[in-house]
Every structure is written in structure tokens, then in C-alpha cells.
Design an enzyme around this catalytic site. Structure first.
Site, mmCIF file in Angstrom:
data_model
loop_
_atom_site.group_PDB
_atom_site.id
_atom_site.type_symbol
_atom_site.label_atom_id
_atom_site.label_comp_id
_atom_site.label_asym_id
_atom_site.label_seq_id
_atom_site.Cartn_x
_atom_site.Cartn_y
_atom_site.Cartn_z
ATOM 1 N N ARG A 1 0.837 -1.198 0.000
ATOM 2 C CA ARG A 1 0.000 0.000 0.000
ATOM 3 C C ARG A 1 0.871 1.247 0.000
ATOM 4 O O ARG A 1 0.569 2.255 -0.657
ATOM 5 C CB ARG A 1 -0.943 0.004 1.216
ATOM 6 C CG ARG A 1 -1.689 1.327 1.407
ATOM 7 C CD ARG A 1 -2.804 1.225 2.426
ATOM 8 N NE ARG A 1 -2.439 0.513 3.634
ATOM 9 C CZ ARG A 1 -1.739 1.019 4.640
ATOM 10 N NH1 ARG A 1 -1.276 2.264 4.575
ATOM 11 N NH2 ARG A 1 -1.482 0.295 5.712
ATOM 12 N N TYR B 1 -17.283 16.994 -15.175
ATOM 13 C CA TYR B 1 -17.574 15.566 -15.222
ATOM 14 C C TYR B 1 -18.554 15.219 -14.103
ATOM 15 O O TYR B 1 -18.405 15.665 -12.959
ATOM 16 C CB TYR B 1 -16.277 14.764 -15.087
ATOM 17 C CG TYR B 1 -16.485 13.301 -14.810
ATOM 18 C CD1 TYR B 1 -17.257 12.513 -15.655
ATOM 19 C CD2 TYR B 1 -15.917 12.703 -13.694
ATOM 20 C CE1 TYR B 1 -17.464 11.164 -15.398
ATOM 21 C CE2 TYR B 1 -16.102 11.351 -13.433
ATOM 22 C CZ TYR B 1 -16.891 10.592 -14.285
ATOM 23 O OH TYR B 1 -17.098 9.268 -14.022
ATOM 24 N N ASP C 1 -7.798 19.070 -14.782
ATOM 25 C CA ASP C 1 -8.113 17.700 -15.161
ATOM 26 C C ASP C 1 -7.748 17.569 -16.635
ATOM 27 O O ASP C 1 -8.439 18.091 -17.513
ATOM 28 C CB ASP C 1 -9.603 17.417 -14.929
ATOM 29 C CG ASP C 1 -9.976 15.967 -15.226
ATOM 30 O OD1 ASP C 1 -9.263 15.315 -16.006
ATOM 31 O OD2 ASP C 1 -11.005 15.497 -14.693
ATOM 32 N N LYS D 1 -8.549 6.268 -19.055
ATOM 33 C CA LYS D 1 -8.911 6.779 -20.372
ATOM 34 C C LYS D 1 -7.714 6.713 -21.322
ATOM 35 O O LYS D 1 -7.193 5.658 -21.585
ATOM 36 C CB LYS D 1 -9.470 8.195 -20.221
ATOM 37 C CG LYS D 1 -10.531 8.342 -19.109
ATOM 38 C CD LYS D 1 -11.701 7.400 -19.256
ATOM 39 C CE LYS D 1 -12.890 7.760 -18.362
ATOM 40 N NZ LYS D 1 -12.642 7.689 -16.930
#
Length: 380
Positions: A50, A103, A175, A200
């Protein structure tokens, strides 16, 4: 040596062939923990996956190099990266500015979750720098920009908005998901943070979910690193490997996405069923001049409004055969969606509600002639 070109960085940054095996690709280290040489004696700086993983670390270095930044942090999704920024920078009573066509997932997280903790926000047209300036308050800590925006493809002037945000003591986040680091470099234009849904264009193959934050601000990175580890929304090693694999062809793919999109825009612009085509590469686009200044090319995203209203938009989505009806974007395959009922359903009834006749196209890398024929028959 002078700074290497984008494609060279995409292929090589962050990783050298493994010294023991010569592996030219990053190995998948499927280990949750790492042996230590005595208490506190970490080998290579790894103790628990982690906190850090030898597959994720090269990805983070590569992401930083692609954005011409200093620090990169990878997350389990774009929304995990979004959540990390908001929790790192905002406290009860703080305010942020967001796009008025942001978004849907970003809007939902801010509007439904962070407002419960005393965070306030103002939606504003990112294309209007004066409107951004007017929306800033003494309590504003963050200006959040998408450019191009999702799904209306509005363009924000990154350099001008950075000046406005910084003069008010706020940070600017861009973004950069729609543009990708290949088409646009927000940090070089004055932004403090570049955010990506690596699901994406960066991953590019619709086979992995991820997110990223890149900055050159050491203090910001320290905050992101703390929450990345403390909250634990990290990608697994296989996810990191897939993202790295996708990055290697990012420049090639973005060129083909842009090539195909331009051809489709030409078709749609003259089609009798289409009321409006929105694409930053069109000279008629209100943000075209700014986009041409700050983007290498104009990308693979197109939005259209159908003359026949909502039903015509739904019919268009239902009739395509190569364009797949699906959420998400930026993969090698072409996708089509109805934002009002799909990715942006959460904005219904709000100031960010999208037009019901709007269809969003994510243009893939297939043969352009096939994509054009598919659109023709779907609109026929």
C-alpha cells in the site's frame, strides 16, 4: 543530454531493464509485503505494497515525466485521485470553483459528499476567465478546471486562469484527462496539479481503471503521498503494469484519435440530422484560438446535438454498430453515449445539467472509412 522527446519518455522514463534478468518491461511484483534486513532495514525502500510497490513506482515516475512534473502519484481510479486532492487541500468553510459542465462524477463527489463537511463550491464557465475571477472568494483554496470539459468540450485558458488563481492565493488543478499529456501540458502553463483518469487515454485499452496526480510542488506531493498511503486507494501491480504498457503507445494513439476525429467532424458538420457539432479544432468553436495555443492537436472527443431532440439522440446511440454504446472514453475502440442518461445523470436538475439532445463520441483508432460509414447509417 537535452530533455528527451515525449515518445522516448513514454517508453523509457521511470524504468531501466532489470539488472538481474534484463527484463525490458516492468515486472509485476505481486507481493503485499517485503522482507527487511533487520528492523527498519528496507530493501529498495519497500516495506508494504500500500505504501509502495516496485511495479507502481516506475509508473509514478513515468507519469511525472509525461507531464513534465517532478512528482507523480498513482491511484486506484480517477475518482480516488479526485478525492485525494479535495481532502488534502480543503477544510470545513473552504470554497472551490468548478466547471459549470464538470464531469458528473466530480460534481457528484463534491455536491453530495464534500458539502456535508462544510465545503462550498461555485460552478462557473471555465472559458470565461473574468467569471472565474468573480467566483473566487477569500475562502477559495482551489480552482478546478477541465479543458476540454466533459462533455461540452469548452476550453479554459490555463495560463490566464493560473494567474487569477494564484493572485487570490488559490491552487489551480487541471483535469487533463481529455487532452492527455501528449496534447497538453498544464504544469508548464502554470497549473499546480495535473489530474488524470488513467483509465482513459493514458491506459488506452479499456482494460484497467486508474488515476493520477502530478505536481512539481513538494509540499503538495507530501500531502498526496500521505493520503495515498493513509487512505490506501492505490492501484495493484497488474493495474500499474497495464497502465505502463498503454503509455508506451500514447503518442501514436493520440495522433490517430485526432486524425479520425477530424474526419468525423467534417462529416457531422454537414449532416442534415445534426444541429450542432462541438470540437475544439473547429474554427467556429469559441475556444478554438486558446485550444490551438495550448494543445498540440484537438483530440478524439466530439459532442453533437441532434435536431430531433432527445429521441433522435437515443436513436443515434442505439443504431451505431462499430461505435459501442458504453460509458468511459479514450480507448482504442470507438464509443458513443448519451451523457444526460449515462455519465452525467447525477447533474440532472442542477446548474450542471447537460442538454438531453447531446451525444458524446469517443473516436477510436479504427479505419476512418468504417467509422464514417457507421455514422452515416446510424443517422440515416
Amino acid at each position: 543530454m537535452s530533455e528527451q522527446g515525449f515518445s522516448t519518455r513514454a517508453v523509457h522514463a521511470g524504468y531501466e531493464p532489470d539488472p538481474q534478468t534484463g527484463a525490458v518491461n516492468v515486472p509485476i511484483y505481486a507481493s503485499s509485503t517485503f522482507a527487511q534486513d533487520g528492523v527498519g532495514g528496507m530493501r529498495g525502500g519497500f516495506e508494504y505494497a500500500r505504501t509502495g510497490n516496485p511495479t507502481r513506482q516506475p509508473l509514478e515516475a513515468n507519469l511525472a515525466a509525461l507531464e513534465s512534473g517532478t512528482f507523480g502519484r498513482a491511484f486506484g481510479s480517477g475518482m480516488a485521485a479526485t478525492d485525494c486532492v479535495l481532502r488534502s487541500l480543503l477544510r470545513p468553510g473552504d470554497h472551490l470553483v468548478i466547471p459549470d459542465d464538470a464531469y458528473g462524477g466530480t460534481f457528484r463527489l463534491i455536491d453530495k459528499v464534500f458539502t456535508q463537511w462544510g465545503i462550498e463550491y461555485t460552478p462557473v464557465a471555465v472559458s470565461d476567465v473574468d467569471a472565474v475571477r468573480a467566483a473566487i472568494r477569500p475562502s477559495t483554496k482551489l480552482v478546478w478546471v477541465e479543458t476540454p470539459t466533459n462533455p461540452l468540450l469548452n476550453i479554459g485558458d490555463i495560463a490566464a486562469t493560473a494567474e487569477v488563481a494564484h493572485s487570490a492565493g488559490a491552487k489551480l488543478l487541471v483535469d487533463n484527462t481529455f487532452a492527455s499529456p501528449y496534447l497538453q501540458q498544464p504544469l508548464a502553463l502554470g497549473a499546480d496539479i495535473a489530474l488524470h483518469s488513467t483509465t482513459k487515454y493514458i491506459g488506452g485499452h479499456s482494460d484497467v481503471v486508474g488515476g493520477a496526480l502530478v505536481t512539481s510542488d513538494e509540499d503538495l506531493d507530501a500531502k498526496f503521498a500521505f493520503l495515498q498511503n493513509g487512505a490506501g486507494a492505490v492501484p495493484g501491480p497488474f493495474d500499474a503494469f497495464l497502465t505502463m504498457r498503454g503509455i508506451k503507445t500514447l503518442a501514436l494513439r493520440m495522433e490517430r484519435h485526432s486524425d479520425n476525429a477530424e474526419k468525423i467532424v467534417d462529416l457531422l458538420s454537414g449532416h442534415s440530422a445534426i444541429g450542432q457539432v462541438t470540437y475544439p479544432g473547429l474554427e467556429s468553436h469559441p475556444g478554438h484560438v486558446v485550444a490551438a495555443k495550448q494543445m498540440r492537436r484537438f483530440g478524439g472527443m466530439i459532442s453533437v446535438r441532434l435536431k430531433g431532440g432527445k429521441q433522435a439522440a437515443l436513436d443515434f446511440c442505439a443504431r451505431t454498430q462499430i461505435f459501442t454504446l458504453a460509458e468511459s472514453l479514450g480507448g482504442v475502440e470507438s464509443l458513443i453515449e448519451h451523457p444526460g442518461a449515462m455519465t452525467h445523470a447525477s447533474t440532472a436538475g442542477s446548474a450542471l445539467e447537460v442538454p438531453e439532445d447531446l451525444v458524446r463520441l469517443s473516436v477510436g483508432i479504427e479505419d476512418a472509412t468504417d467509422l464514417l460509414a457507421d455514422i452515416e447509417q446510424a443517422l440515416g
